[in-house]
Design a protein around this motif. Structure first.
Motif, PDB file in Angstrom:
ATOM      1  N   ARG A   1      13.368  14.130  13.170  1.00 26.57           N
ATOM      2  CA  ARG A   1      12.598  13.788  11.966  1.00 26.57           C
ATOM      3  C   ARG A   1      12.200  12.317  11.930  1.00 26.57           C
ATOM      4  O   ARG A   1      11.341  11.931  11.135  1.00 26.57           O
ATOM      5  CB  ARG A   1      13.433  14.128  10.731  1.00 26.57           C
ATOM      6  N   ILE A   2      12.833  11.498  12.770  1.00 19.98           N
ATOM      7  CA  ILE A   2      12.448  10.090  12.827  1.00 19.98           C
ATOM      8  C   ILE A   2      11.859   9.745  14.189  1.00 19.98           C
ATOM      9  O   ILE A   2      11.710   8.572  14.530  1.00 19.98           O
ATOM     10  CB  ILE A   2      13.653   9.166  12.515  1.00 19.98           C
ATOM     11  N   SER A   3      11.553  10.784  14.963  1.00 20.90           N
ATOM     12  CA  SER A   3      10.980  10.577  16.291  1.00 20.90           C
ATOM     13  C   SER A   3       9.532  10.094  16.193  1.00 20.90           C
ATOM     14  O   SER A   3       8.806  10.451  15.259  1.00 20.90           O
ATOM     15  CB  SER A   3      11.025  11.884  17.090  1.00 20.90           C
TER      16      SER A   3
ATOM     17  N   ILE B   1      21.920  19.286   7.038  1.00 22.97           N
ATOM     18  CA  ILE B   1      22.564  18.201   7.782  1.00 22.97           C
ATOM     19  C   ILE B   1      21.521  17.333   8.470  1.00 22.97           C
ATOM     20  O   ILE B   1      21.702  16.121   8.623  1.00 22.97           O
ATOM     21  CB  ILE B   1      23.576  18.773   8.797  1.00 22.97           C
ATOM     22  N   ALA B   2      20.411  17.937   8.882  1.00 22.96           N
ATOM     23  CA  ALA B   2      19.324  17.163   9.498  1.00 22.96           C
ATOM     24  C   ALA B   2      18.839  16.071   8.554  1.00 22.96           C
ATOM     25  O   ALA B   2      18.591  14.928   8.971  1.00 22.96           O
ATOM     26  CB  ALA B   2      18.166  18.079   9.885  1.00 22.96           C
ATOM     27  N   GLU B   3      18.730  16.394   7.278  1.00 21.18           N
ATOM     28  CA  GLU B   3      18.300  15.394   6.301  1.00 21.18           C
ATOM     29  C   GLU B   3      19.390  14.366   6.047  1.00 21.18           C
ATOM     30  O   GLU B   3      19.104  13.197   5.790  1.00 21.18           O
ATOM     31  CB  GLU B   3      17.905  16.081   4.994  1.00 21.18           C
TER      32      GLU B   3
ATOM     33  N   THR C   1      10.431  19.004  11.438  1.00 24.55           N
ATOM     34  CA  THR C   1      10.046  19.151  10.029  1.00 24.55           C
ATOM     35  C   THR C   1       9.862  20.621   9.671  1.00 24.55           C
ATOM     36  O   THR C   1      10.286  21.068   8.595  1.00 24.55           O
ATOM     37  CB  THR C   1       8.747  18.375   9.748  1.00 24.55           C
ATOM     38  N   ALA C   2       9.255  21.395  10.568  1.00 26.88           N
ATOM     39  CA  ALA C   2       9.049  22.825  10.321  1.00 26.88           C
ATOM     40  C   ALA C   2      10.392  23.544  10.164  1.00 26.88           C
ATOM     41  O   ALA C   2      10.567  24.385   9.266  1.00 26.88           O
ATOM     42  CB  ALA C   2       8.248  23.442  11.456  1.00 26.88           C
ATOM     43  N   TYR C   3      11.345  23.198  11.024  1.00 29.90           N
ATOM     44  CA  TYR C   3      12.677  23.800  10.942  1.00 29.90           C
ATOM     45  C   TYR C   3      13.341  23.484   9.601  1.00 29.90           C
ATOM     46  O   TYR C   3      13.855  24.388   8.916  1.00 29.90           O
ATOM     47  CB  TYR C   3      13.536  23.286  12.098  1.00 29.90           C
TER      48      TYR C   3
ATOM     49  N   LEU D   1      13.987  26.425   6.654  1.00 30.66           N
ATOM     50  CA  LEU D   1      15.352  26.829   6.294  1.00 30.66           C
ATOM     51  C   LEU D   1      15.732  26.376   4.889  1.00 30.66           C
ATOM     52  O   LEU D   1      16.471  27.074   4.186  1.00 30.66           O
ATOM     53  CB  LEU D   1      16.343  26.282   7.320  1.00 30.66           C
ATOM     54  N   ARG D   2      15.254  25.216   4.474  1.00 29.66           N
ATOM     55  CA  ARG D   2      15.573  24.753   3.115  1.00 29.66           C
ATOM     56  C   ARG D   2      14.696  25.445   2.075  1.00 29.66           C
ATOM     57  O   ARG D   2      15.055  25.491   0.904  1.00 29.66           O
ATOM     58  CB  ARG D   2      15.385  23.232   3.008  1.00 29.66           C
TER      59      ARG D   2
END
Length: 221
Positions: free
Chosen positions: A48-50, A108-110, A60-62, A66-67
């Motif tokens: 997400r910060i790439s 967790i990604a966020e 971002t799509a993932y 899921l959220r």
């Protein structure tokens, strides 16, 4: 006399082993799912910060997918719909772990993204000035600081995932709610059993909250 007034604790004792079995599966799905979720969260959180638009877009799509969908819908889709696509059935326990892993991974990604971005930008510049590559600076300078800041929200996510497992009874995962429903339907003691199940969840979440508070105090001193 009301049903609540005739609450039979002794009658519950006979079914404690069945509820403990459900508790075992609840914790198993939560722990294994959180491990998977952390790996996915670290990958997609950094994505997400790439600077790569493709990596950022996939990550971002993932996260948004899921959220943006309920855990219950995800469980039903993975257990009932996905087998029709891939051509073989997924065991309910495996499906439950996949659901918790994928769902917690998105959150967790966020957490990972926010923790990494919260580290001062000067830390990266300091690492590069010492001759470290961007990768090594991220690994040895940025990530340790970010991980320390992730611990409280990761603990909160663990608590959320434990409660989310209660939805997995719909796909026949033998967790706490599933076992409670089974006992209550066979012995007509719903008040006692569901109250006991609620107490089990409360003890787990309060214990985890206490552990998290202790860890947070230690990290801030």
């Amino acid at each position: 006399m009301s049903r609540l007034a005739r609450f039979d604790w002794l009658g519950v004792i006979d079914y404690i082993p069945a509820l403990l079995q459900g508790l075992y599966y609840t914790l198993l799905v939560s722990v294994v799912g959180l491990i998977i979720g952390f790996v996915l969260g670290a990958i997609f959180g950094l994505g997400r910060i790439s600077r790569s638009k493709i990596v950022y877009g996939i990550s971002t799509a993932y996260v948004e997918l899921l959220r943006g969908t309920p855990v219950l819908v995800q469980a039903i889709w993975i257990y009932f719909a996905l087998p029709l696509i891939i051509g073989f059935n997924i065991p309910s326990l495996t499906a439950g772990i996949i659901v918790i892993g994928l769902n917690s991974g998105a959150y967790i990604a966020e957490i990972v993204r926010g923790a990494v971005q919260s580290v001062e930008k000067g830390q990266m510049e300091a690492g590069r000035s010492l001759g470290l590559s961007q990768h090594l600076t991220m690994r040895y300078v940025i990530w340790p600081q970010a991980f320390k800041r992730m611990i409280p929200p990761l603990g909160n996510q663990f608590i959320i995932s434990i409660k989310d497992t209660s939805l997995l009874s719909v796909i026949l995962v033998p967790e706490l709610i599933f076992q409670g429903r089974l006992v209550a339907s066979n012995h007509f003691n719903a008040v006692e059993i569901y109250t006991t199940v609620a107490i089990f969840y409360l003890v787990i979440t309060l214990t985890l909250s206490k552990v998290l508070n202790i860890m947070e105090k230690r990290l801030t001193h």
